[in-house]
Write a protein that holds these residues in place. Sequence first.
Motif, PDB file in Angstrom:
ATOM      1  N   ASP A 199       0.756  -1.155   0.128  1.00 43.58           N
ATOM      2  CA  ASP A 199      -0.136  -0.097  -0.048  1.00 43.58           C
ATOM      3  C   ASP A 199       0.867   1.265  -0.193  1.00 43.58           C
ATOM      4  O   ASP A 199       0.482   2.183  -0.522  1.00 43.58           O
ATOM      5  CB  ASP A 199      -0.834  -0.089   1.396  1.00 43.58           C
ATOM      6  CG  ASP A 199      -2.129  -0.929   1.201  1.00 43.58           C
ATOM      7  OD1 ASP A 199      -2.456  -1.479  -0.046  1.00 43.58           O
ATOM      8  OD2 ASP A 199      -2.643  -1.437   2.314  1.00 43.58           O
ATOM      9  N   SER A 200       1.833   1.249   0.567  1.00 45.24           N
ATOM     10  CA  SER A 200       2.710   2.341   0.644  1.00 45.24           C
ATOM     11  C   SER A 200       3.694   2.594  -0.425  1.00 45.24           C
ATOM     12  O   SER A 200       4.679   3.450  -0.294  1.00 45.24           O
ATOM     13  CB  SER A 200       3.505   2.311   2.078  1.00 45.24           C
ATOM     14  OG  SER A 200       4.499   1.493   2.126  1.00 45.24           O
ATOM     15  N   SER A 201       3.777   1.686  -1.383  1.00 46.66           N
ATOM     16  CA  SER A 201       4.676   1.891  -2.332  1.00 46.66           C
ATOM     17  C   SER A 201       4.524   2.993  -3.282  1.00 46.66           C
ATOM     18  O   SER A 201       5.290   3.830  -3.232  1.00 46.66           O
ATOM     19  CB  SER A 201       5.208   0.392  -3.022  1.00 46.66           C
ATOM     20  OG  SER A 201       4.180   0.229  -4.092  1.00 46.66           O
ATOM     21  N   GLY A 202       3.544   2.973  -4.128  1.00 44.65           N
ATOM     22  CA  GLY A 202       3.273   3.897  -5.206  1.00 44.65           C
ATOM     23  C   GLY A 202       2.334   3.537  -6.513  1.00 44.65           C
ATOM     24  O   GLY A 202       2.067   2.587  -6.555  1.00 44.65           O
ATOM     25  N   TYR A 203       2.103   4.684  -7.175  1.00 42.44           N
ATOM     26  CA  TYR A 203       1.587   4.372  -8.665  1.00 42.44           C
ATOM     27  C   TYR A 203       2.570   4.687  -9.556  1.00 42.44           C
ATOM     28  O   TYR A 203       3.349   5.333  -9.516  1.00 42.44           O
ATOM     29  CB  TYR A 203       0.617   5.634  -8.892  1.00 42.44           C
ATOM     30  CG  TYR A 203      -0.634   5.681  -7.990  1.00 42.44           C
ATOM     31  CD1 TYR A 203      -0.910   4.566  -7.242  1.00 42.44           C
ATOM     32  CD2 TYR A 203      -1.556   6.431  -7.977  1.00 42.44           C
ATOM     33  CE1 TYR A 203      -2.249   4.336  -6.612  1.00 42.44           C
ATOM     34  CE2 TYR A 203      -2.755   6.542  -7.133  1.00 42.44           C
ATOM     35  CZ  TYR A 203      -2.857   5.511  -6.609  1.00 42.44           C
ATOM     36  OH  TYR A 203      -4.401   5.408  -5.861  1.00 42.44           O
ATOM     37  N   TYR A 204       2.355   3.860 -10.567  1.00 42.36           N
ATOM     38  CA  TYR A 204       3.449   3.691 -11.826  1.00 42.36           C
ATOM     39  C   TYR A 204       2.652   3.726 -13.082  1.00 42.36           C
ATOM     40  O   TYR A 204       1.828   2.826 -13.454  1.00 42.36           O
ATOM     41  CB  TYR A 204       4.332   2.416 -11.709  1.00 42.36           C
ATOM     42  CG  TYR A 204       4.996   2.120 -10.389  1.00 42.36           C
ATOM     43  CD1 TYR A 204       6.125   2.929  -9.898  1.00 42.36           C
ATOM     44  CD2 TYR A 204       4.363   1.452  -9.326  1.00 42.36           C
ATOM     45  CE1 TYR A 204       6.994   2.763  -8.979  1.00 42.36           C
ATOM     46  CE2 TYR A 204       5.209   1.255  -8.230  1.00 42.36           C
ATOM     47  CZ  TYR A 204       6.278   1.953  -7.997  1.00 42.36           C
ATOM     48  OH  TYR A 204       6.935   1.670  -6.960  1.00 42.36           O
ATOM     49  N   TYR A 205       2.786   4.867 -13.746  1.00 46.61           N
ATOM     50  CA  TYR A 205       2.117   5.267 -15.262  1.00 46.61           C
ATOM     51  C   TYR A 205       3.361   5.003 -16.233  1.00 46.61           C
ATOM     52  O   TYR A 205       4.547   5.450 -16.079  1.00 46.61           O
ATOM     53  CB  TYR A 205       1.966   6.584 -15.269  1.00 46.61           C
ATOM     54  CG  TYR A 205       0.763   7.019 -14.175  1.00 46.61           C
ATOM     55  CD1 TYR A 205      -0.447   6.893 -14.472  1.00 46.61           C
ATOM     56  CD2 TYR A 205       1.074   7.566 -12.927  1.00 46.61           C
ATOM     57  CE1 TYR A 205      -1.646   7.556 -13.502  1.00 46.61           C
ATOM     58  CE2 TYR A 205       0.178   7.992 -12.120  1.00 46.61           C
ATOM     59  CZ  TYR A 205      -1.089   7.766 -12.345  1.00 46.61           C
ATOM     60  OH  TYR A 205      -1.874   8.361 -11.354  1.00 46.61           O
ATOM     61  N   VAL A 206       2.928   3.952 -17.166  1.00 44.77           N
ATOM     62  CA  VAL A 206       4.011   3.670 -18.029  1.00 44.77           C
ATOM     63  C   VAL A 206       3.517   3.922 -19.370  1.00 44.77           C
ATOM     64  O   VAL A 206       2.033   3.443 -19.818  1.00 44.77           O
ATOM     65  CB  VAL A 206       4.264   1.973 -18.151  1.00 44.77           C
ATOM     66  CG1 VAL A 206       5.335   1.540 -19.082  1.00 44.77           C
ATOM     67  CG2 VAL A 206       4.645   1.731 -16.467  1.00 44.77           C
ATOM     68  N   GLN A 207       4.274   4.306 -20.258  1.00 47.17           N
ATOM     69  CA  GLN A 207       3.793   4.534 -21.741  1.00 47.17           C
ATOM     70  C   GLN A 207       4.996   4.089 -22.580  1.00 47.17           C
ATOM     71  O   GLN A 207       6.118   4.543 -22.234  1.00 47.17           O
ATOM     72  CB  GLN A 207       3.452   5.998 -21.966  1.00 47.17           C
ATOM     73  CG  GLN A 207       3.086   6.484 -23.376  1.00 47.17           C
ATOM     74  CD  GLN A 207       2.734   7.784 -23.652  1.00 47.17           C
ATOM     75  OE1 GLN A 207       3.232   8.853 -22.645  1.00 47.17           O
ATOM     76  NE2 GLN A 207       1.978   8.164 -24.493  1.00 47.17           N
TER      77      GLN A 207
END
Length: 145
Positions: free
Chosen positions: A60-68
């Motif tokens: 939960d505490s790690s993060g969001y990762y947006y990949v393109q």
Amino acid sequence: MVRKIAAILCVLVVAGCSSVYRNHGYVPKDEELSEIVVGVDTRDSVAEAVGTPASSGVLDSSGYYYVQSRVRHFAYRRPEVISREVLAISFDTGGVVRNIERFGLEDGQVVPIARRVTETTSSDNGFLRQLLRNLGNFSAGTFLD
């Protein structure tokens, strides 16, 4: 008629040798990211501002990762990744934005996939072989009781 067929074949050959580019994924633009304030915004406010990512951290505490990524397909060759961008938004244990980082294709590392297989002793024994082998393990006394 022969000229028309030759012209059509030439057009098909040229079209077959052209590159096809495909875009995959989504990374928020800088204008959208300017709405996020490090140390103030939370997971919910980030999701409202730029949307939820296709992938997030395991914890939960790690993060969001947006990949393109942008991939080039050319004739019979294997697809080639032309560009890739990863936007990582990390959170602290309270769910508040801790850091926003961008990574490109040049920042990545190639990770070799290891194919480790656990050896088993029963892999060479089929169903019939195991059945026939167990026939000698029964005694008549167990069936009569």
